[in-house]
Design an enzyme around this catalytic site. Structure first.
Site, PDB file in Angstrom:
ATOM      1  N   ASP A  55     -14.995  41.106  38.416  1.00  0.00           N
ATOM      2  CA  ASP A  55     -14.737  39.772  38.976  1.00  0.00           C
ATOM      3  C   ASP A  55     -15.887  39.587  40.015  1.00  0.00           C
ATOM      4  OD1 ASP A  55     -13.953  37.221  39.928  1.00  0.00           O
ATOM      5  OD2 ASP A  55     -12.324  37.628  38.780  1.00  0.00           O
ATOM      6  N   LYS A  87     -20.361  30.280  32.309  1.00  0.00           N
ATOM      7  CA  LYS A  87     -20.165  31.520  31.045  1.00  0.00           C
ATOM      8  C   LYS A  87     -21.475  31.870  30.613  1.00  0.00           C
ATOM      9  CE  LYS A  87     -15.637  29.674  29.410  1.00  0.00           C
ATOM     10  NZ  LYS A  87     -15.003  30.855  29.607  1.00  0.00           N
ATOM     11  N   SER A 144     -10.428  28.376  25.745  1.00  0.00           N
ATOM     12  CA  SER A 144      -9.404  27.719  24.984  1.00  0.00           C
ATOM     13  C   SER A 144     -10.059  26.329  24.320  1.00  0.00           C
ATOM     14  CB  SER A 144      -8.140  27.221  25.882  1.00  0.00           C
ATOM     15  OG  SER A 144      -8.853  26.602  27.075  1.00  0.00           O
ATOM     16  N   HIS A 170      -9.129  33.782  21.738  1.00  0.00           N
ATOM     17  CA  HIS A 170      -8.168  33.013  22.476  1.00  0.00           C
ATOM     18  C   HIS A 170      -7.057  33.640  22.585  1.00  0.00           C
ATOM     19  CE1 HIS A 170      -6.182  28.802  22.832  1.00  0.00           C
ATOM     20  NE2 HIS A 170      -6.320  29.548  24.107  1.00  0.00           N
TER      21      HIS A 170
END
Length: 725
Positions: A352, A415, A437, A458
């Site tokens: 992260d 992303k 998603s 997903h």
């Protein structure tokens, strides 16, 4: 005999070792039934046989239930049509007759259970005079048939209540709940728990020591059901009087099997066993003859198992298990994925942007594992699992990972930046999966130098509990990426479906229509309570407004805004857009800020907000619940059909599995495609035309549906059979 090895020892004890060839687990099929018939005849007729023990020759366990492919063949005649009800009864009664012959053969019969013993296998055990079970903590016993639209049909609905009492047995059978060995012994469902691996020897010893123990308790004059039974027994009357309304409420009157089970128990419990099992088979045949059972079996068992065994995996690709996972993003989804991966034995680098976030993600893993302590999780196993998770902010720590899953903020630019940073460390030959998603995989793959190695993976929240993973193929996704993703899903023991790229893919896109139609109904002034109750009566887990609050109204608006920006003039506005926007403008964001369609008072129970009446004034005329149910159902059905026509879905199997396990589509239907086939495509088109005329083009049938209706085709039978023609 092909499925049973029949051996007689020096003491005259016959050992029947079940080992069904070609099956990983013993199941009941035509060969087994024939062999059991032969074995029972020998036990009963040969004087040299003093008793018998039934055991398994497989390490996988004792026995499961009916081979469901064989079961399906019992419900079809040679021309593919359903046989007459009497023929179905005769077919299903065969098993009951055999088990009854076994327990009345005049010789003591013991059962040696090691490992899984469920369904028809457990009913076989109940027909034995003594049950021994090994104490493995992994062993499960019971009657889970209700979970696939059936109920125990091999005498289980009659023998289990006679062993443990009506009330207790119904609690287990109506929920499909399984027993562990110690629990089964406490409830007297099994007689003796022995050290693992010694059940066979213990069973033989018992048969040798009890040569006259050849009669079941219910065949002894004066037998009484534990806790009582019959119309003059107050406890029995109270149990049955409470069970029916409770079951109707839980199933919303949609399920056939639970009511049939209650009827079989109520009518059969006071009768002699020979008559009781005929009562059971009568109700079982009625349930089996209804398409509901076959639809549920096909989706919830046969197709689900096929998916888990790699039905959609490229056949020529070598196995590619993941040993080290690079998990990008330590939020709720990332931490959940890290949890299941570590539990499966993988090393996980939990990345992260901030170390505190990464550590918080690992703390989530620890919290999940801690809840499982004492339920198969030991402190040592927990420590070993946690040690496999490494929280970090350093991209260099990802080195050596052989699979990547990204679960960072739902923004294409963010992303893309993370994707490029990872490629700099691992190289583009590594398979990269995105947990987005809604964002198109083909577009996200542009940030990876080899888009053939980029794939959508997903997950659903909460990851630890939700069984489905939706694998999404971009335009250039290659077979190696598909194989890698499916092998990963198999490692974490979840169920995959494979779909093609589309905004929202299959599950999010189709599920969204349920929420959207709920919002449209509110906007039309329909009573929100009516909408919510209609959703639940339809068989959905929750109403559309409640689930909208859970996933966040604000998130829905953000997804809508992003889609408008991305698609421009190609965006098709929905009537729900303005309604959801109005909710956000009123600061009603969903459960996360304590107010959405519902209010969430601190320390109190949530309730539909009275504010909704101010934002969306109530219409004078209200529809009946069936009309609302129809709209909520058909809005989902048409979107699923569009996904099929557009090629987002390749198979109806993926569509049905994804609907039930992804967003909780009414399980009793077997899924949207099974349901459309069952009611008839022509009927579906007629309803959609009527709804489109009344409520707009969102309900308009697809060209493919019209063609199928004209040709008599179905999703599971694209070309009509000659018999149908």
């Amino acid at each position: 005999m092909n499925t049973i090895a029949f051996d007689i020892d020096a003491d005259g004890i016959a050992t029947l070792t079940i080992d069904v060839p070609g099956q990983s687990m013993n199941v009941i099929g035509p060969d087994f039934l024939a062999d059991l018939d032969t074995a029972i005849t020998r036990i009963a007729s040969e004087e040299g046989i003093k008793g018998a023990v039934i055991a398994s020759g497989k390490d996988s366990g004792f026995m499961a239930g009916m081979d469901l492919k064989y079961f399906g063949s019992m419900l079809a005649s040679a021309d593919g049509q359903r046989p007459a009800p009497t023929a179905i009864f005769d077919n299903v009664f065969v098993l009951n007759q055999l088990f009854r012959r076994l327990e009345t053969a005049g010789k003591p019969v013991a059962c040696a259970i090691e490992g899984t013993c469920v369904g028809g296998g457990f009913e076989l055990a109940l027909a034995c005079h003594r049950r021994f079970v090994g104490d493995s903590p992994k062993t499960q016993l019971g009657l889970p048939e209700i979970l696939i639209g059936l109920f125990p049909g091999g005498g289980g609905s009659q023998r289990l209540p006679r062993i443990m009492g009506v009330q207790a047995s119904l609690m287990y059978m109506l929920q499909g709940k399984l027993f562990r060995p110690a629990e089964a012994a406490m409830l007297k469902v099994v007689d003796t728990v022995v050290p693992q691996g010694t059940a066979l020897a213990a069973a033989k010893d018992w048969v040798k020591a009890n040569p006259t123990a050849n009669t079941q308790p219910w065949d002894v004059k004066g037998f009484k059901v534990p806790g009582g039974a019959g119309g003059f027994n107050p406890a029995f009357v109270q149990t049955m009087a409470g069970a029916l309304p409770m079951t109707l409420k839980q199933t919303q009157r949609n399920m056939n099997a639970p009511i049939a089970l209650l009827s079989a128990v109520y009518e059969g419990i006071t009768l002699p066993m020979d008559r009781a099992i005929r009562i059971e088979s009568k109700y079982f045949a009625k349930v089996a003859a209804d398409p509901q059972a076959s639809n549920m079996i096909r989706t919830l068992f046969v197709n689900k198992q096929a998916a888990e065994r790699g039905a959609r995996r490229p056949k020529d690709e070598p196995k590619a298990p993941t040993t080290k996972l690079a998990m990008l993003g330590a939020g709720m989804m990332g931490a959940g994925i890290a949890t299941v991966a570590a539990q499966a034995g993988m090393d996980v680098v939990l990345f992260d942007r901030d170390q505190a976030y990464a550590e918080k993600g690992k703390a989530h893993v620890e919290a999940v594992l801690a809840k499982r302590l004492g339920r198969g999780m030991t402190p040592e196993k927990m420590a070993a699992t946690l040690a496999r998770v490494t929280p970090t902010t350093d991209y260099a720590a990802l080195a050596g990972a052989d699979f990547v899953i990204e679960a960072v903020f739902e923004d294409v630019a963010i992303k893309a930046e993370v994707t490029k940073q990872v490629e700099a460390v691992l190289g583009a030959d590594t398979i990269f999966g995105s947990n987005t998603s809604t964002l198109p995989i083909t577009k996200l793959a542009n940030a990876w130098s080899k888009p053939e190695n980029f794939i959508g993976v997903h997950f659903f929240s909460p990851v630890e509990k939700m069984p489905l993973v939706e694998i999404i193929l971009g335009e250039k996704t290659g077979p190696a990426a598909i194989a890698k993703a499916l092998d990963f899903v198999a490692q974490i023991k979840k169920t995959p479906i494979v779909v093609h790229d589309s905004r929202g893919f299959y599950t999010s896109r189709s599920f969204g229509t349920y929420v959207q139609e709920g919002a449209e109904l509110v906007g039309e002034g329909i009573n929100p309570a009516l909408i919510e109750n209609a959703g639940k009566q339809l068989g959905m887990p929750t109403g559309p407004l409640a689930v909208s609050d859970e996933v966040s109204i604000e998130l829905g608006v953000k997804i809508m805004t992003a889609a408008k920006k991305e698609l421009g003039d190609a965006y098709v506005p929905q009537g729900s857009d303005d309604i959801m926007l109005k909710m956000v403008e009123a600061d009603r964001l969903g459960r996360k800020n304590g107010k959405g369609w519902y209010d969430y008072p601190e320390g109190g129970k949530k309730h539909l907000s009275p504010v909704l009446g101010e934002l969306f004034p109530r219409a004078d005329a209200q529809p009946d619940v069936e009309e609302v149910k129809e709209r909520l159902l058909y809005r989902q059905l048409i979107e699923c059909a569009r996904c099929f026509e557009e090629g987002v879905l390749e198979t109806p199997e993926d569509g049905d599995i994804g609907a039930i396990f992804g967003w909780g589509f009414a399980p009793y239907t077997g899924g949207p495609f099974s349901h459309m086939d069952t009611v008839g495509i022509a009927h579906v088109v007629a309803v959609l035309d009527r709804l489109a005329a009344a409520h707009g083009p969102r309900f308009a049938p697809t060209a493919q549906l019209r063609e199928m209706a004209a040709n008599g085709a179905t999703f599971y039978r694209p070309v009509p059979s000659r018999a149908a023609a």
